[in-house]
Design a protein around this motif. Structure first.
Motif, PDB file in Angstrom:
ATOM      1  N   ILE A 178     -34.955   8.392  16.547  1.00 41.51           N
ATOM      2  CA  ILE A 178     -35.520   7.628  15.433  1.00 41.51           C
ATOM      3  C   ILE A 178     -36.149   6.374  16.022  1.00 41.51           C
ATOM      4  O   ILE A 178     -35.564   5.720  16.880  1.00 41.51           O
ATOM      5  N   GLU A 179     -37.356   6.068  15.577  1.00 41.97           N
ATOM      6  CA  GLU A 179     -38.096   4.940  16.134  1.00 41.97           C
ATOM      7  C   GLU A 179     -38.984   4.332  15.056  1.00 41.97           C
ATOM      8  O   GLU A 179     -39.520   5.050  14.197  1.00 41.97           O
ATOM      9  N   SER A 180     -39.136   3.021  15.096  1.00 41.31           N
ATOM     10  CA  SER A 180     -40.005   2.340  14.138  1.00 41.31           C
ATOM     11  C   SER A 180     -41.316   1.969  14.799  1.00 41.31           C
ATOM     12  O   SER A 180     -41.378   1.712  16.002  1.00 41.31           O
ATOM     13  N   PRO A 222     -45.113  -0.326  13.676  1.00 43.57           N
ATOM     14  CA  PRO A 222     -45.738  -1.165  12.654  1.00 43.57           C
ATOM     15  C   PRO A 222     -46.687  -0.374  11.756  1.00 43.57           C
ATOM     16  O   PRO A 222     -47.432   0.484  12.227  1.00 43.57           O
ATOM     17  N   LEU A 223     -46.628  -0.698  10.463  1.00 44.62           N
ATOM     18  CA  LEU A 223     -47.546  -0.068   9.500  1.00 44.62           C
ATOM     19  C   LEU A 223     -48.953  -0.646   9.578  1.00 44.62           C
ATOM     20  O   LEU A 223     -49.887  -0.090   9.004  1.00 44.62           O
ATOM     21  N   LYS A 224     -49.089  -1.779  10.254  1.00 48.64           N
ATOM     22  CA  LYS A 224     -50.367  -2.479  10.389  1.00 48.64           C
ATOM     23  C   LYS A 224     -50.843  -3.068   9.061  1.00 48.64           C
ATOM     24  O   LYS A 224     -52.041  -3.250   8.829  1.00 48.64           O
ATOM     25  N   THR A 225     -49.868  -3.338   8.175  1.00 45.32           N
ATOM     26  CA  THR A 225     -50.199  -3.972   6.899  1.00 45.32           C
ATOM     27  C   THR A 225     -49.639  -5.387   6.805  1.00 45.32           C
ATOM     28  O   THR A 225     -49.940  -6.099   5.852  1.00 45.32           O
ATOM     29  N   GLY A 226     -48.815  -5.771   7.768  1.00 42.11           N
ATOM     30  CA  GLY A 226     -48.232  -7.104   7.758  1.00 42.11           C
ATOM     31  C   GLY A 226     -46.971  -7.132   8.596  1.00 42.11           C
ATOM     32  O   GLY A 226     -46.361  -6.096   8.870  1.00 42.11           O
ATOM     33  N   LEU A 227     -46.566  -8.319   9.002  1.00 43.22           N
ATOM     34  CA  LEU A 227     -45.348  -8.449   9.788  1.00 43.22           C
ATOM     35  C   LEU A 227     -44.147  -7.944   9.005  1.00 43.22           C
ATOM     36  O   LEU A 227     -43.982  -8.264   7.826  1.00 43.22           O
ATOM     37  N   GLY A 228     -43.306  -7.172   9.657  1.00 46.61           N
ATOM     38  CA  GLY A 228     -42.102  -6.661   9.013  1.00 46.61           C
ATOM     39  C   GLY A 228     -42.287  -5.347   8.285  1.00 46.61           C
ATOM     40  O   GLY A 228     -41.328  -4.819   7.717  1.00 46.61           O
ATOM     41  N   ASP A 229     -43.523  -4.812   8.290  1.00 47.60           N
ATOM     42  CA  ASP A 229     -43.791  -3.530   7.623  1.00 47.60           C
ATOM     43  C   ASP A 229     -43.802  -2.424   8.674  1.00 47.60           C
ATOM     44  O   ASP A 229     -44.583  -2.481   9.632  1.00 47.60           O
ATOM     45  N   TYR A 230     -42.952  -1.413   8.489  1.00 49.65           N
ATOM     46  CA  TYR A 230     -42.809  -0.369   9.489  1.00 49.65           C
ATOM     47  C   TYR A 230     -42.773   1.015   8.841  1.00 49.65           C
ATOM     48  O   TYR A 230     -42.415   1.166   7.672  1.00 49.65           O
ATOM     49  N   PHE A 231     -43.145   2.010   9.640  1.00 46.04           N
ATOM     50  CA  PHE A 231     -42.796   3.392   9.310  1.00 46.04           C
ATOM     51  C   PHE A 231     -41.865   3.895  10.405  1.00 46.04           C
ATOM     52  O   PHE A 231     -41.763   3.291  11.485  1.00 46.04           O
ATOM     53  N   PHE A 232     -41.168   4.981  10.132  1.00 42.98           N
ATOM     54  CA  PHE A 232     -40.174   5.507  11.059  1.00 42.98           C
ATOM     55  C   PHE A 232     -40.532   6.930  11.458  1.00 42.98           C
ATOM     56  O   PHE A 232     -40.926   7.745  10.605  1.00 42.98           O
ATOM     57  N   THR A 233     -40.413   7.200  12.742  1.00 43.65           N
ATOM     58  CA  THR A 233     -40.603   8.550  13.259  1.00 43.65           C
ATOM     59  C   THR A 233     -39.236   9.130  13.580  1.00 43.65           C
ATOM     60  O   THR A 233     -38.447   8.524  14.314  1.00 43.65           O
ATOM     61  N   LEU A 234     -38.959  10.318  13.028  1.00 43.74           N
ATOM     62  CA  LEU A 234     -37.688  10.991  13.235  1.00 43.74           C
ATOM     63  C   LEU A 234     -37.920  12.352  13.862  1.00 43.74           C
ATOM     64  O   LEU A 234     -38.785  13.113  13.404  1.00 43.74           O
ATOM     65  N   ASP A 235     -37.161  12.668  14.912  1.00 44.22           N
ATOM     66  CA  ASP A 235     -37.112  14.023  15.453  1.00 44.22           C
ATOM     67  C   ASP A 235     -35.827  14.663  14.945  1.00 44.22           C
ATOM     68  O   ASP A 235     -34.722  14.175  15.241  1.00 44.22           O
ATOM     69  N   VAL A 236     -35.993  15.726  14.202  1.00 41.00           N
ATOM     70  CA  VAL A 236     -34.872  16.387  13.534  1.00 41.00           C
ATOM     71  C   VAL A 236     -34.655  17.751  14.172  1.00 41.00           C
ATOM     72  O   VAL A 236     -35.597  18.535  14.309  1.00 41.00           O
ATOM     73  N   LEU A 237     -33.413  18.047  14.543  1.00 41.05           N
ATOM     74  CA  LEU A 237     -33.113  19.314  15.216  1.00 41.05           C
ATOM     75  C   LEU A 237     -32.826  20.397  14.188  1.00 41.05           C
ATOM     76  O   LEU A 237     -31.705  20.918  14.066  1.00 41.05           O
ATOM     77  N   GLU A 238     -33.881  20.731  13.441  1.00 41.42           N
ATOM     78  CA  GLU A 238     -33.771  21.774  12.413  1.00 41.42           C
ATOM     79  C   GLU A 238     -35.165  22.246  12.031  1.00 41.42           C
ATOM     80  O   GLU A 238     -36.150  21.506  12.159  1.00 41.42           O
ATOM     81  N   ASP A 239     -35.249  23.472  11.567  1.00 34.91           N
ATOM     82  CA  ASP A 239     -36.498  24.048  11.072  1.00 34.91           C
ATOM     83  C   ASP A 239     -36.823  23.432   9.715  1.00 34.91           C
ATOM     84  O   ASP A 239     -35.937  23.329   8.847  1.00 34.91           O
ATOM     85  N   GLU A 240     -38.064  23.033   9.520  1.00 34.92           N
ATOM     86  CA  GLU A 240     -38.437  22.419   8.242  1.00 34.92           C
ATOM     87  C   GLU A 240     -38.301  23.392   7.073  1.00 34.92           C
ATOM     88  O   GLU A 240     -38.226  22.967   5.915  1.00 34.92           O
ATOM     89  N   ASN A 241     -38.245  24.694   7.342  1.00 32.69           N
ATOM     90  CA  ASN A 241     -38.107  25.693   6.283  1.00 32.69           C
ATOM     91  C   ASN A 241     -36.662  26.081   6.019  1.00 32.69           C
ATOM     92  O   ASN A 241     -36.395  26.890   5.119  1.00 32.69           O
ATOM     93  N   ALA A 242     -35.719  25.521   6.776  1.00 29.23           N
ATOM     94  CA  ALA A 242     -34.316  25.814   6.537  1.00 29.23           C
ATOM     95  C   ALA A 242     -33.890  25.237   5.189  1.00 29.23           C
ATOM     96  O   ALA A 242     -34.388  24.186   4.766  1.00 29.23           O
TER      97      ALA A 242
END
Length: 285
Positions: free
Chosen positions: A233-235, A237-257
Motif C-alpha cells: 500500500i502506497e500513497s 499526491p493527487l496533485k490537487t493540493g497539499l495533503g490530498d492523496y490517492f492510494f495504490t494497493l496490491d491485493v493478492l486476489e483475483d478481482e473476479n473472486a
C-alpha cells in the motif's frame, strides 16, 4: 509483423526494461521508446499491443512517473508483471580501459547512481555524476565519446550492445536488488505465457471520499475482515493540493473472486473512487 503486434519498451537497447521485455517477447516484436510516457501513449493510442515500463525497484522504491501517469493520464490495464534482478557494472570505452580509475565524469539513470552510492563515494568521491534517461542511454553516450575519460553505470547487455569494457563488476551497494515491470494493454485481460507464478495479483488505485478520521482504516478493514492479503500500500499526491492523496494497493486476489467483488461493493458504499488496473500473474527471471 503488423504494427498492432508490437511491444513498446523503455529504451534504447540494453536497458533493464529491454531485458524484461526479452523474457516474454521476441526481439522482432520489440519497439524502443525514449520515455515512460511515450511507451504508455504508444499502447494507449493502439500503435502497439503492449508496453513494458518500470514500476518499482527494491532499493529505490516506486517509479512515480509510471504510477502517476496511469492514474491521471491513461486508461490502461496491467496484464502481467516481470521481476528482473538488477546488476550494475562500471563501463568505459575500450580506449579508456587503462585510465578508468581517473574518470572525470560518470553517467547513468538516477536510480542506478543511487544504487551504487557507496561504491561511487568510496572510489569516485568528487567526480561529477550525470543523470540520463536510462542506463543504456548512458552507455550509448560513452560509446559516442571514445576520447573522453568518462564512464557509465549499466548492465552487461548495455556493455555488449555498445561495445564497452566492464572494468568493475557488481558495484551496486546491495546484492538483493530487483525491479518490477508492468506489462500494459488496452484490454482488461491476462498474459498467459509459460513460467508465471501461481499467485494472482490485483492492483487498485483508491481515492478517499474525504479527509475524515479513520477513512484509511475503513478501507483496510474492507480487506482485513475478508482475509484478503495486501502485499503493498502506497500513497501518491493527487496533485490537487497539499495533503490530498490517492492510494495504490496490491491485493493478492483475483478481482473476479467473490470476496473481491464484495470488497469492491463495500468500497463503493464508502464513497471511494476506485480505479482497477486488473488482475495479472508475475513472471520472474
Amino acid at each position: 509483423m503488423s504494427q498492432d503486434q508490437r511491444v513498446a519498451y523503455l529504451g534504447p537497447e540494453g536497458t533493464f526494461t529491454h531485458l524484461a521485455a526479452q523474457q516474454l517477447f521476441l526481439d522482432d516484436q520489440l519497439s524502443s521508446y525514449q520515455s515512460i510516457p511515450a511507451c504508455i501513449e504508444a499502447v494507449a493510442s493502439k500503435r502497439v499491443s503492449y508496453a513494458i515500463v518500470p514500476l518499482e525497484n527494491a532499493l529505490e522504491g516506486t517509479v512515480p512517473l509510471t504510477i502517476d501517469y496511469l492514474f491521471h493520464e491513461a486508461e490502461l490495464y496491467v496484464v502481467g508483471e516481470v521481476l528482473t534482478p538488477i546488476e550494475q557494472h562500471l563501463l568505459v570505452h575500450p580506449q579508456q580501459a587503462k585510465n578508468w580509475e581517473t574518470l572525470t565524469d560518470i553517467y547513468s539513470h538516477p536510480h542506478a547512481l543511487a544504487q551504487c552510492h557507496k561504491y561511487l563515494y568510496n572510489h569516485f568521491h568528487g567526480v561529477p555524476l550525470h543523470e540520463t534517461a536510462s542506463t543504456a542511454a548512458a552507455a550509448k553516450y560513452i560509446a559516442e565519446h571514445p576520447n573522453e575519460c568518462i564512464g557509465a553505470i549499466g548492465n552487461k547487455a548495455a556493455a555488449e550492445t555498445y561495445k564497452l569494457k566492464i572494468v568493475e563488476r557488481y558495484i551496486h551497494d546491495f546484492h538483493f536488488n530487483h525491479t518490477r515491470f508492468f506489462i500494459l494493454a488496452n484490454e482488461n485481460q491476462r498474459l498467459l505465457q509459460q513460467g508465471h507464478e501461481e499467485q494472482i495479483k490485483t492492483t487498485l488505485m483508491i481515492e478517499l471520499p474525504s479527509d475524515r478520521s479513520g477513512a484509511l482504516h475503513q478501507i483496510l478493514s474492507v480487506f482485513a475482515w475478508r482475509q484478503i492479503n495486501l502485499s503493498k500500500i502506497e500513497s501518491r499526491p493527487l496533485k490537487t493540493g497539499l495533503g490530498d492523496y490517492f492510494f495504490t494497493l496490491d491485493v493478492l486476489e483475483d478481482e473476479n473472486a467473490p470476496m473481491m467483488r464484495g470488497a469492491m461493493e463495500e468500497l463503493a458504499a464508502l464513497d471511494c473512487t476506485v480505479k482497477t488496473l486488473g488482475s495479472y500473474f508475475t513472471y520472474k527471471k
